[in-house]
Design a protein around this motif. Structure first.
Motif, PDB file in Angstrom:
ATOM      1  N   VAL B 201      47.299  26.179-103.387  1.00 50.46           N
ATOM      2  CA  VAL B 201      47.102  25.341-104.577  1.00 50.46           C
ATOM      3  C   VAL B 201      45.619  25.126-104.807  1.00 50.46           C
ATOM      4  CG1 VAL B 201      47.381  23.009-105.505  1.00 50.46           C
ATOM      5  CG2 VAL B 201      49.337  24.170-104.489  1.00 50.46           C
ATOM      6  N   ARG B 202      44.902  24.842-103.738  1.00 53.48           N
ATOM      7  CA  ARG B 202      43.483  24.539-103.859  1.00 53.48           C
ATOM      8  C   ARG B 202      42.635  25.782-104.160  1.00 53.48           C
ATOM      9  NH1 ARG B 202      39.387  22.565 -99.405  1.00 53.48           N
ATOM     10  NH2 ARG B 202      37.556  22.719-100.715  1.00 53.48           N
ATOM     11  N   HIS B 203      42.899  26.895-103.455  1.00 50.84           N
ATOM     12  CA  HIS B 203      42.004  28.046-103.557  1.00 50.84           C
ATOM     13  C   HIS B 203      42.448  29.091-104.568  1.00 50.84           C
ATOM     14  CE1 HIS B 203      39.409  26.772-100.363  1.00 50.84           C
ATOM     15  NE2 HIS B 203      40.431  26.587 -99.555  1.00 50.84           N
ATOM     16  N   VAL B 204      43.715  29.089-104.932  1.00 55.36           N
ATOM     17  CA  VAL B 204      44.192  30.104-105.878  1.00 55.36           C
ATOM     18  C   VAL B 204      44.740  29.443-107.137  1.00 55.36           C
ATOM     19  CG1 VAL B 204      45.725  32.068-106.226  1.00 55.36           C
ATOM     20  CG2 VAL B 204      44.768  31.634-103.952  1.00 55.36           C
ATOM     21  N   LEU B 205      45.753  28.575-106.970  1.00 53.95           N
ATOM     22  CA  LEU B 205      46.473  28.046-108.128  1.00 53.95           C
ATOM     23  C   LEU B 205      45.554  27.273-109.088  1.00 53.95           C
ATOM     24  CD1 LEU B 205      49.744  27.565-108.881  1.00 53.95           C
ATOM     25  CD2 LEU B 205      48.955  25.237-108.582  1.00 53.95           C
ATOM     26  N   MET B 206      44.838  26.270-108.577  1.00 51.56           N
ATOM     27  CA  MET B 206      44.030  25.435-109.471  1.00 51.56           C
ATOM     28  C   MET B 206      42.905  26.224-110.142  1.00 51.56           C
ATOM     29  SD  MET B 206      45.414  22.541-109.924  1.00 51.56           S
ATOM     30  CE  MET B 206      44.127  21.611-110.752  1.00 51.56           C
ATOM     31  N   PRO B 207      42.081  26.964-109.374  1.00 48.16           N
ATOM     32  CA  PRO B 207      41.024  27.710-110.078  1.00 48.16           C
ATOM     33  C   PRO B 207      41.569  28.772-111.021  1.00 48.16           C
ATOM     34  CG  PRO B 207      40.985  28.176-107.704  1.00 48.16           C
ATOM     35  CD  PRO B 207      41.940  27.055-107.914  1.00 48.16           C
TER      36      PRO B 207
END
Lengths: 271, 297
Positions: B201-207
């Motif tokens: 979520v932090r490193h792929v989904l959100m950005p």
């Protein structure tokens, strides 16, 4: 199963060879079948396929479109479960490269590589050094701060290779990684990949539908049949590296293999 | 089974010159622009447009098409504005409204983001809640003002409730559509690199979802600001502190058109300022980083 060496220096130190000594294969695919639909009247994508990859071996996996090459890599990478059979990767999860570089456009080239290290839990200072080393390995030492969209297709694919190497996996799976590149770039990247393979001692499974590319790169060329997918034939390539893709020995063997590939494709025309 | 020979120890005698040459040929160079040229291209046109609009306004007044109590000249509006500034009303109204808007918006970002991630990634919740979110997004949140007054009375909570109901659905839906537009390959790369669901979520989904998310944030702010102005026009109380909506309402009660126009001007200026100072630079940076910035000349 051997534990997976997490130190970035493990690639060069004894870590890898100890793992290699534990088993005589880096990947074992044992009677693996894969079906996407439950109906049993259609042939499965893969049918009881078996293949061993030795530690440090470069296997080129060749087949027509739709023969299940990519599916097989996804199974080995653990992205999908096999319907039946066993897959062993004793050195830990395998690294995987796709036809598209699939780099994250919100990160610089260096940051893309660094993310792989970060997800392995490596400390920040160490990450910087290791990222620079990996970028230099793919001859992109100057490109740490470069944005992805400023790189050419070949450079992007090399960053993707550096990112895959950052996983420090003993096995690298490559799914037609150079198929979208122009011929000049592809030839140079063949040289680079051969060099990096011999420097790192990785086991590589390289999927392609290009027969000459398979012969240029592989120590072993494995031809897959289509629907159901399984090993049809295999050849050991005794031509010493570095090979040139236009060398007569390469062309000769590629001609022999192409005949078999065509026969394999023709077989499907009769049904 | 084929025999495997150990890989050749000697590296390939390639010095990488060819590759370096190819790299140099294919790298895209971006030219930088001089400051005066940037000013001429970017800043001058809107300034000219404002000058033309003011000239047109002045012309309408000079031609006496309408009586001056209905259309006062720009100078009179400016006079009211400076007068109210020296009395401190302008500063009070702007800071009160901005505080309510910004605090409400930031709370909406937190709530909308959490809702957005959950709705985007959990299939049954998505089926259940997405239509409601869409309905709330379409609904003008001013419609909640009477309800909010009954629930919270004439307090800041009334304003915040209206701002939240205006912004949260837009932010959540922006994030959901951003997530929907992520190439599936990115999720697979995340898994290959060993990201867990949470780190993904932090490193792929959100950005990866950021372009859609950002559009949702912008719309969320716009909805916050408009619904806040409407709420301030309706829910007025001396204890609450004067906001820009209340400032407008005073002008209406005094039947003072230049006061009303100065209020409209202030609301417009705050909106433009937030866009120029907060959103535009963020958007430009995002687009430039991802190579999506197309400069039209």
């Amino acid at each position: 199963m051997a534990t997976f060496d997490l130190s970035p220096s493990g690639r060069r130190s004894g870590g890898r060879s100890e793992i290699a000594a534990a088993t005589d294969y880096a990947v074992r695919i044992d009677k693996v079948s894969k079906r996407f639909d439950r109906r049993s009247d259609t042939p499965p994508v893969l049918d009881e396929m078996s293949l061993d990859v030795a530690p440090g071996e470069f296997v080129a996996l060749l087949g027509a479109s739709g023969c299940g090459k990519s599916t097989l890599l996804n199974l080995v990478a653990g992205l999908e479960p096999a319907t039946s059979g066993r897959i062993e990767v004793p050195g830990g999860p395998a690294a995987l490269m796709f036809q598209e570089p699939a780099l994250f456009p919100w990160l610089t080239a260096g940051r893309n590589v660094e993310l792989a290290l970060r997800l392995r839990g490596i400390a920040r200072d160490e990450r910087k050094v290791e990222t620079q080393r990996l970028l230099e390995l793919v001859r992109l030492g100057q490109s740490y701060q470069t944005r992805i969209h400023e790189l050419s297709g070949g450079m992007r694919q090399r960053v993707a290779l550096a990112r895959a190497l950052a996983q420090n996996a003993p096995v690298l799976l490559m799914d037609e990684p150079f198929a979208a590149l122009d011929a000049i770039t592809r030839d140079l990247l063949h040289d680079e990949l051969t060099r990096i393979w011999s420097e790192t001692g990785l086991s590589i499974v390289f999927v392609t539908h290009n027969v000459r590319e398979a012969v240029r790169l592989g120590q072993r060329v494995v031809l897959m049949s289509s629907r159901p997918g399984r090993v049809a034939r295999e050849w050991t390539v005794d031509i010493p590296q570095p090979r040139r893709i236009e060398a007569p020995e390469v062309a000769h063997l590629a001609g022999v293999i192409t005949e078999d590939l065509r026969e394999e494709i023709r077989r499907h025309g009769h049904h | 089974m084929a025999t495997t020979k150990p890989p050749a120890a000697a590296p390939i005698p390639s010095d990488g010159d060819e590759l370096a040459g190819l790299d140099a040929l294919s790298v895209v160079r971006q030219e930088t622009e001089s400051l005066p040229s940037r000013f001429r291209r970017k800043v001058l046109p809107p300034l000219v447009a404002i000058a033309v609009a003011l000239g047109f306004w002045e012309l309408v007044v000079l031609l006496e098409l309408k009586p001056t109590y209905a259309v006062p000249p720009p100078s009179e509006v400016w006079h009211t504005l400076t007068e109210q500034w020296s009395e401190g009303n302008v500063q009070a109204a702007v800071t009160n409204s901005l505080r309510r808007g910004v605090v409400g918006f930031l709370a909406s970002v937190v709530i909308g983001t959490v809702i957005g991630v959950i709705v985007a990634r959990v299939r049954p919740i998505r089926t259940a809640i997405k239509p409601i979110l869409t309905g709330l997004q379409i609904m003008p949140s001013v419609a909640w003002v009477p309800a909010a007054i009954i629930w919270f009375g004439l307090s800041d909570a009334t304003y915040y409730a209206v701002v939240l109901l205006g912004a949260v659905p837009s932010i959540a839906i922006g994030l959901i559509s951003g997530v929907d537009q992520i190439p599936p390959l990115f999720h697979r790369v995340g898994r290959v690199l060993g990201a867990s669901r949470l780190t993904a979520v932090r490193h792929v989904l959100m950005p990866a979802a950021f372009p859609g998310y950002f559009a949702g944030l912008k719309q969320g702010w716009a909805f916050s600001w408009r619904s806040l102005m409407a709420a301030e026009l309706i829910a007025i109380s001396p204890e609450l502190g004067l906001g820009l909506g209340g400032y407008l309402d005073i002008g209406r009660e005094l039947n003072d058109m230049s006061w009303v126009l100065s209020g409209i001007f202030l609301i417009l200026v705050v909106g433009i300022a937030v866009e120029l100072i907060v959103f535009a630079p963020l958007e430009r940076r995002m687009l430039r980083n991802r190579g999506l910035l197309v400069e039209t000349r």
